[in-house]
Design a protein around this motif. Structure first.
Motif, PDB file in Angstrom:
ATOM      1  N   GLY A 172      -2.517   5.407   8.274  1.00  0.00           N
ATOM      2  CA  GLY A 172      -3.830   5.312   7.646  1.00  0.00           C
ATOM      3  C   GLY A 172      -3.807   5.221   6.127  1.00  0.00           C
ATOM      4  O   GLY A 172      -4.345   4.253   5.554  1.00  0.00           O
ATOM      5  N   PRO A 173      -3.203   6.183   5.409  1.00  0.00           N
ATOM      6  CA  PRO A 173      -3.199   6.106   3.938  1.00  0.00           C
ATOM      7  C   PRO A 173      -2.503   4.854   3.419  1.00  0.00           C
ATOM      8  O   PRO A 173      -2.953   4.255   2.427  1.00  0.00           O
ATOM      9  N   GLU A 174      -1.440   4.446   4.072  1.00  0.00           N
ATOM     10  CA  GLU A 174      -0.707   3.264   3.623  1.00  0.00           C
ATOM     11  C   GLU A 174      -1.546   2.001   3.790  1.00  0.00           C
ATOM     12  O   GLU A 174      -1.585   1.136   2.899  1.00  0.00           O
ATOM     13  N   LEU A 175      -2.226   1.880   4.915  1.00  0.00           N
ATOM     14  CA  LEU A 175      -3.067   0.707   5.142  1.00  0.00           C
ATOM     15  C   LEU A 175      -4.249   0.688   4.176  1.00  0.00           C
ATOM     16  O   LEU A 175      -4.656  -0.380   3.695  1.00  0.00           O
TER      17      LEU A 175
ATOM     18  N   SER B 120      -0.737  -6.959  -1.074  1.00  0.00           N
ATOM     19  CA  SER B 120      -1.969  -6.442  -0.489  1.00  0.00           C
ATOM     20  C   SER B 120      -2.287  -7.204   0.801  1.00  0.00           C
ATOM     21  O   SER B 120      -1.743  -8.279   1.060  1.00  0.00           O
ATOM     22  N   ALA B 121      -3.161  -6.633   1.605  1.00  0.00           N
ATOM     23  CA  ALA B 121      -3.585  -7.280   2.849  1.00  0.00           C
ATOM     24  C   ALA B 121      -4.957  -6.751   3.231  1.00  0.00           C
ATOM     25  O   ALA B 121      -5.242  -5.559   3.034  1.00  0.00           O
ATOM     26  N   GLU B 122      -5.789  -7.620   3.754  1.00  0.00           N
ATOM     27  CA  GLU B 122      -7.066  -7.151   4.286  1.00  0.00           C
ATOM     28  C   GLU B 122      -6.799  -6.453   5.612  1.00  0.00           C
ATOM     29  O   GLU B 122      -6.061  -6.957   6.454  1.00  0.00           O
ATOM     30  N   VAL B 123      -7.401  -5.274   5.805  1.00  0.00           N
ATOM     31  CA  VAL B 123      -7.210  -4.490   7.027  1.00  0.00           C
ATOM     32  C   VAL B 123      -8.564  -4.268   7.684  1.00  0.00           C
ATOM     33  O   VAL B 123      -9.500  -3.772   7.047  1.00  0.00           O
ATOM     34  N   ARG B 124      -8.662  -4.637   8.955  1.00  0.00           N
ATOM     35  CA  ARG B 124      -9.873  -4.398   9.731  1.00  0.00           C
ATOM     36  C   ARG B 124      -9.530  -3.450  10.877  1.00  0.00           C
ATOM     37  O   ARG B 124      -8.667  -3.754  11.705  1.00  0.00           O
ATOM     38  N   LEU B 125     -10.213  -2.305  10.925  1.00  0.00           N
ATOM     39  CA  LEU B 125      -9.995  -1.333  11.984  1.00  0.00           C
ATOM     40  C   LEU B 125     -11.073  -1.505  13.045  1.00  0.00           C
ATOM     41  O   LEU B 125     -12.275  -1.481  12.749  1.00  0.00           O
ATOM     42  N   VAL B 126     -10.630  -1.684  14.287  1.00  0.00           N
ATOM     43  CA  VAL B 126     -11.528  -1.902  15.416  1.00  0.00           C
ATOM     44  C   VAL B 126     -11.392  -0.691  16.353  1.00  0.00           C
ATOM     45  O   VAL B 126     -10.404  -0.562  17.075  1.00  0.00           O
ATOM     46  N   TYR B 127     -12.361   0.198  16.303  1.00  0.00           N
ATOM     47  CA  TYR B 127     -12.335   1.386  17.164  1.00  0.00           C
ATOM     48  C   TYR B 127     -13.017   1.061  18.491  1.00  0.00           C
ATOM     49  O   TYR B 127     -14.116   0.495  18.517  1.00  0.00           O
ATOM     50  N   THR B 128     -12.374   1.419  19.583  1.00  0.00           N
ATOM     51  CA  THR B 128     -12.901   1.038  20.897  1.00  0.00           C
ATOM     52  C   THR B 128     -13.656   2.154  21.603  1.00  0.00           C
ATOM     53  O   THR B 128     -14.426   1.882  22.521  1.00  0.00           O
ATOM     54  N   ARG B 129     -13.456   3.427  21.196  1.00  0.00           N
ATOM     55  CA  ARG B 129     -14.117   4.538  21.895  1.00  0.00           C
ATOM     56  C   ARG B 129     -14.911   5.444  20.961  1.00  0.00           C
ATOM     57  O   ARG B 129     -16.007   5.879  21.304  1.00  0.00           O
TER      58      ARG B 129
ATOM     59  N   SER C 182      -5.045  -2.346   1.322  1.00  0.00           N
ATOM     60  CA  SER C 182      -6.292  -3.120   1.319  1.00  0.00           C
ATOM     61  C   SER C 182      -7.206  -2.789   0.142  1.00  0.00           C
ATOM     62  O   SER C 182      -8.289  -3.349   0.017  1.00  0.00           O
ATOM     63  N   ALA C 183      -6.764  -1.870  -0.725  1.00  0.00           N
ATOM     64  CA  ALA C 183      -7.622  -1.428  -1.824  1.00  0.00           C
ATOM     65  C   ALA C 183      -7.819  -2.504  -2.882  1.00  0.00           C
ATOM     66  O   ALA C 183      -8.901  -2.632  -3.460  1.00  0.00           O
ATOM     67  N   ASP C 184      -6.775  -3.275  -3.157  1.00  0.00           N
ATOM     68  CA  ASP C 184      -6.847  -4.311  -4.195  1.00  0.00           C
ATOM     69  C   ASP C 184      -6.274  -5.592  -3.616  1.00  0.00           C
ATOM     70  O   ASP C 184      -5.068  -5.786  -3.574  1.00  0.00           O
ATOM     71  N   LEU C 185      -7.148  -6.482  -3.143  1.00  0.00           N
ATOM     72  CA  LEU C 185      -6.701  -7.683  -2.448  1.00  0.00           C
ATOM     73  C   LEU C 185      -6.071  -8.708  -3.383  1.00  0.00           C
ATOM     74  O   LEU C 185      -5.573  -9.739  -2.926  1.00  0.00           O
ATOM     75  N   PHE C 186      -6.088  -8.436  -4.681  1.00  0.00           N
ATOM     76  CA  PHE C 186      -5.447  -9.352  -5.632  1.00  0.00           C
ATOM     77  C   PHE C 186      -4.060  -8.875  -6.038  1.00  0.00           C
ATOM     78  O   PHE C 186      -3.339  -9.581  -6.739  1.00  0.00           O
ATOM     79  N   ALA C 187      -3.666  -7.700  -5.591  1.00  0.00           N
ATOM     80  CA  ALA C 187      -2.352  -7.165  -5.951  1.00  0.00           C
ATOM     81  C   ALA C 187      -1.280  -7.756  -5.042  1.00  0.00           C
ATOM     82  O   ALA C 187      -1.534  -8.008  -3.854  1.00  0.00           O
ATOM     83  N   PRO C 188      -0.070  -8.002  -5.554  1.00  0.00           N
ATOM     84  CA  PRO C 188       1.026  -8.482  -4.705  1.00  0.00           C
ATOM     85  C   PRO C 188       1.283  -7.513  -3.558  1.00  0.00           C
ATOM     86  O   PRO C 188       1.301  -6.292  -3.754  1.00  0.00           O
TER      87      PRO C 188
END
Length: 273
Positions: free
Chosen positions: A179-182, A194-203, A186-192
């Motif tokens: 969690g903290p690493e992801l 970086s990655a956009e992260v989408r969390l999909v909770y199912t329950r 995703s905090a700064d999408l312009f930083a080398p």
């Protein structure tokens, strides 16, 4: 055997189902432990003579009892290559033969056997020419996030700026790994790196999460608006067999061609190699 592999091996029939010639068992010593969720932890192992691996590959892990009985499972490598070291993240299967020992019992200094690295299809290195100039889409179900995080870590280490998005499907907040690493990625999408992260909770969703609990949908894998050629993306999908089938159907519905999709499944295993 009723345990579950973090990765059982690539789904594509063209990939190695057994370790390549020259791979042999090596003695590994536990040198580090880190909890990832209430039911999983990462084990850092010192493996003398380990020369490296690619993000997305996996290893066989073998436990041997005092009476000579042994059991083995396959687990994704959880860190980019480091000489003489490997790491695996293990998800607990309460009635399994291997994961309860690895998650709940094994202590610093204990030993086991590892063999690998294994797999050549479900891999990604920063700068891989086979990806071309398109972005990278990573889709994980549960503990299938492990090899995808390894890819993200390798990308960050290399300072790679390929547009990248991780879509991570999980049951609830207590199941979240890394969690903290992801969040940092995703905090700064312009930083080398970086990655956009989408969390999909199912329950169950955490307070303030913008998406209600439901299974992965085609809207969840829609690319960011900044992607110039979204359907040229290399896509990696990892999770249970049912999750991989569902995600692949959604990708086809969204227009992604099959030759851009690579999948890896995990599930019950009944045969020791």
């Amino acid at each position: 055997m009723t345990d579950t592999n973090t990765t059982e091996g690539p789904a594509d029939s063209s990939v190695e189902a057994t370790p390549p010639a020259g791979n042999h068992w090596r003695k590994a010593t536990l040198v580090g432990l880190h909890s990832q969720s209430w039911h999983s932890r990462t084990l850092a192992l010192r493996v003398p003579g380990w020369t490296g691996h690619l993000p997305g590959q996996h290893v066989d892990v073998r436990l041997t009892a005092a009476d000579g009985y042994s059991a083995q499972r396959s687990y994704s490598l959880a860190e980019p290559a480091t000489p003489d070291c490997v790491a695996v993240t293990v998800d607990l299967l309460p009635h399994g033969e291997v994961s309860p020992y690895l998650v709940e019992i094994m202590e610093i200094g204990d030993e086991l056997d590892v063999r690998g690295p294994i797999g050549g299809w479900f891999v990604w290195e920063p700068g891989d020419p086979s990806i071309g100039d398109g972005p990278v889409l990573l889709i994980a179900g549960g503990s299938g996030v492990v090899p995808l995080v390894t890819m993200l870590r390798a990308r960050k280490r290399a300072g790679d700026s390929t547009p990248t998005m991780l879509v991570y499907s999980l049951r609830g907040p207590r199941d979240l790994m890394y969690g903290p690493e992801l969040e940092e990625m995703s905090a700064d999408l312009f930083a080398p790196g970086s990655a956009e992260v989408r969390l999909v909770y199912t329950r169950k969703v955490p307070d303030g999460h913008p998406r209600p609990a439901s299974h992965l949908a085609v809207e969840d894998i829609q690319p960011p608006s900044a992607w110039r050629k979204p359907l040229a993306a290399r896509v990696y999908v990892c999770g249970s067999s049912g999750f991989v089938d569902h995600a692949t159907r959604l990708l086809r519905e969204a227009g992604y061609p099959d030759d851009r999709i690579r999948t890896e499944r995990f599930g019950p295993t009944g045969v020791d190699r």
